[in-house]
Design an enzyme around this catalytic site. Structure first.
Site, PDB file in Angstrom:
ATOM      1  N   ASN A   9      -7.261  53.367 -19.496  1.00  0.00           N
ATOM      2  CA  ASN A   9      -7.521  54.078 -18.246  1.00  0.00           C
ATOM      3  C   ASN A   9      -6.313  54.959 -17.978  1.00  0.00           C
ATOM      4  OD1 ASN A   9      -7.938  54.936 -15.641  1.00  0.00           O
ATOM      5  ND2 ASN A   9      -7.804  52.905 -14.697  1.00  0.00           N
ATOM      6  N   LYS A  11      -5.884  57.077 -15.693  1.00  0.00           N
ATOM      7  CA  LYS A  11      -5.704  57.362 -14.263  1.00  0.00           C
ATOM      8  C   LYS A  11      -5.476  58.877 -14.065  1.00  0.00           C
ATOM      9  CE  LYS A  11      -4.316  52.622 -13.686  1.00  0.00           C
ATOM     10  NZ  LYS A  11      -3.550  51.628 -12.968  1.00  0.00           N
ATOM     11  N   GLU A  97      -7.903  50.718  -7.519  1.00  0.00           N
ATOM     12  CA  GLU A  97      -7.365  51.898  -6.826  1.00  0.00           C
ATOM     13  C   GLU A  97      -8.471  52.618  -6.054  1.00  0.00           C
ATOM     14  OE1 GLU A  97      -5.410  53.397 -10.313  1.00  0.00           O
ATOM     15  OE2 GLU A  97      -4.103  51.651 -10.214  1.00  0.00           O
ATOM     16  N   GLU A 167      -8.974  42.576 -13.169  1.00  0.00           N
ATOM     17  CA  GLU A 167      -7.658  43.184 -12.993  1.00  0.00           C
ATOM     18  C   GLU A 167      -7.032  42.678 -11.693  1.00  0.00           C
ATOM     19  OE1 GLU A 167      -7.313  47.112 -15.345  1.00  0.00           O
ATOM     20  OE2 GLU A 167      -8.116  47.581 -13.380  1.00  0.00           O
ATOM     21  N   GLY A 173       0.396  47.846 -12.972  1.00  0.00           N
ATOM     22  CA  GLY A 173       1.531  48.761 -12.877  1.00  0.00           C
ATOM     23  C   GLY A 173       2.818  48.101 -12.417  1.00  0.00           C
ATOM     24  N   SER A 213      -0.775  45.347 -16.623  1.00  0.00           N
ATOM     25  CA  SER A 213       0.471  45.268 -17.397  1.00  0.00           C
ATOM     26  C   SER A 213       0.276  44.739 -18.816  1.00  0.00           C
ATOM     27  CB  SER A 213       1.519  44.437 -16.643  1.00  0.00           C
ATOM     28  OG  SER A 213       1.834  45.062 -15.412  1.00  0.00           O
TER      29      SER A 213
HETATM   30  P1  13P Z   1      -1.365  48.931 -16.018  1.00  0.00           P
HETATM   31  O1  13P Z   1      -1.695  48.586 -17.446  1.00  0.00           O
HETATM   32  O2  13P Z   1      -0.494  50.144 -15.887  1.00  0.00           O
HETATM   33  O3  13P Z   1      -0.819  47.731 -15.280  1.00  0.00           O
HETATM   34  O4  13P Z   1      -2.738  49.335 -15.296  1.00  0.00           O
HETATM   35  C1  13P Z   1      -3.835  48.506 -15.425  1.00  0.00           C
HETATM   36  C2  13P Z   1      -5.029  49.194 -14.888  1.00  0.00           C
HETATM   37  O5  13P Z   1      -5.155  49.429 -13.709  1.00  0.00           O
HETATM   38  C3  13P Z   1      -6.050  49.628 -15.848  1.00  0.00           C
HETATM   39  O6  13P Z   1      -7.224  50.001 -15.214  1.00  0.00           O
END
Ligand code: 13P
Length: 251
Positions: A9, A11, A97, A167, A173, A213
């Site tokens: 992802n 983002k 998010e 998640e 993050g 993460s």
């Molecule tokens: P991270 O791997 O940066 O923690 O993000 C996870 C995420 O939100 C994937 O959709």
């Protein structure tokens, strides 16, 4: 046996040029990888160009969001058919998010999921508790609410095309990955919930990804858990080396 699925992802990151650069690095390295499904989810503006770059490779394309209507006066939105038109196979729905920043509710997630299925997009439905909810021992209540809310009105047959991503918001993050035990416990809970609502055969086939993460150095122990069938990767999906490291960690 469930096939492992690793999705990146991206983002709100990468211009079209940057997206194409990353994809070129990935597709060459992945040409011999047959045992893992690989999906990347760039921003909307890069989808169509990326789709041409990955043609003939093992990489599949996904979008990060959609709206449930087919077309019309919905400024700023994009439909399932439009994502198909840009050559997407997958779509993320209900990412934390979207839920937390853009206030998407279970009802939104459910309507988006139905629209995705109708257009024959493969949805990756995201669920997960926030830190304060975990601290108050509400994790399983939140997960039950997210899963049953998202899947309301769907049939066992619909479930065969759906992937669920667990998640935990506190792990996204932050570098603070859930322990394999914490993740496995929730994944097993989700599978049981699906078995209770849609039957054990459907539940056994359902793929459940972990996200939060995920890095090359923690994927092996996560994927070794019996109910973890892949990962939804954020930050580490933005660089070829770390995304490839995660995929190779599953082989
Ligand atoms: P991270 O791997 O940066 O923690 O993000 C996870 C995420 O939100 C994937 O959709």
């Amino acid at each position: 046996m469930r096939r492992t699925i690793i999705a990146g992802n991206w983002k709100m990151n990468k211009t079209i040029t940057e997206a194409l650069d990353l994809v070129r690095g990935l597709s060459m390295e992945l040409k011999d990888v047959k045992d893992v499904d690989v999906v990347i989810c760039p921003v909307f503006t890069a989808l169509y160009s990326v789709s041409h770059e990955i043609e003939g490779s093992n990489i599949k394309l996904g979008a990060q969001n959609l709206f449930w209507e087919e077309k019309g006066a919905f400024t700023g939105e994009i439909s399932a058919q439009m994502l198909k038109d840009a050559n997407c196979d997958y779509v993320l729905i209900g990412h934390s998010e979207r839920r937390n920043i853009f206030k998407e509710t279970n009802e939104y997630v459910n309507r988006k999921l139905k629209a995705a299925l109708k257009a024959e997009l493969l949805p990756i439905v995201c669920v997960g508790e926030r830190l304060e909810e975990r601290q108050k021992n509400e994790t399983f209540d939140v997960i039950r609410n997210h899963v049953t809310g998202a899947l309301e009105g769907l049939s066992a047959d619909d479930l065969k095309d759906i992937i669920i991503a667990y998640e935990p918001v506190w792990a996204i993050g932050t570098g603070q990955v859930a322990t394999p035990e914490q993740a496995q416990e929730v994944h097993a809970f989700i599978r049981k919930l699906i078995a209770d609502n849609f039957g054990s055969e459907v539940a056994e086939k359902l793929r459940i990804q972990y996200g939060g993460s995920v890095k090359p150095d923690n994927i092996k122990i996560l994927i070794a858990q019996p109910d973890i069938d892949g990962a939804l990767v954020g930050g580490a999906a933005l660089k070829a080396e770390s995304f490839l490291g995660i995929i190779k960690g599953c082989l």
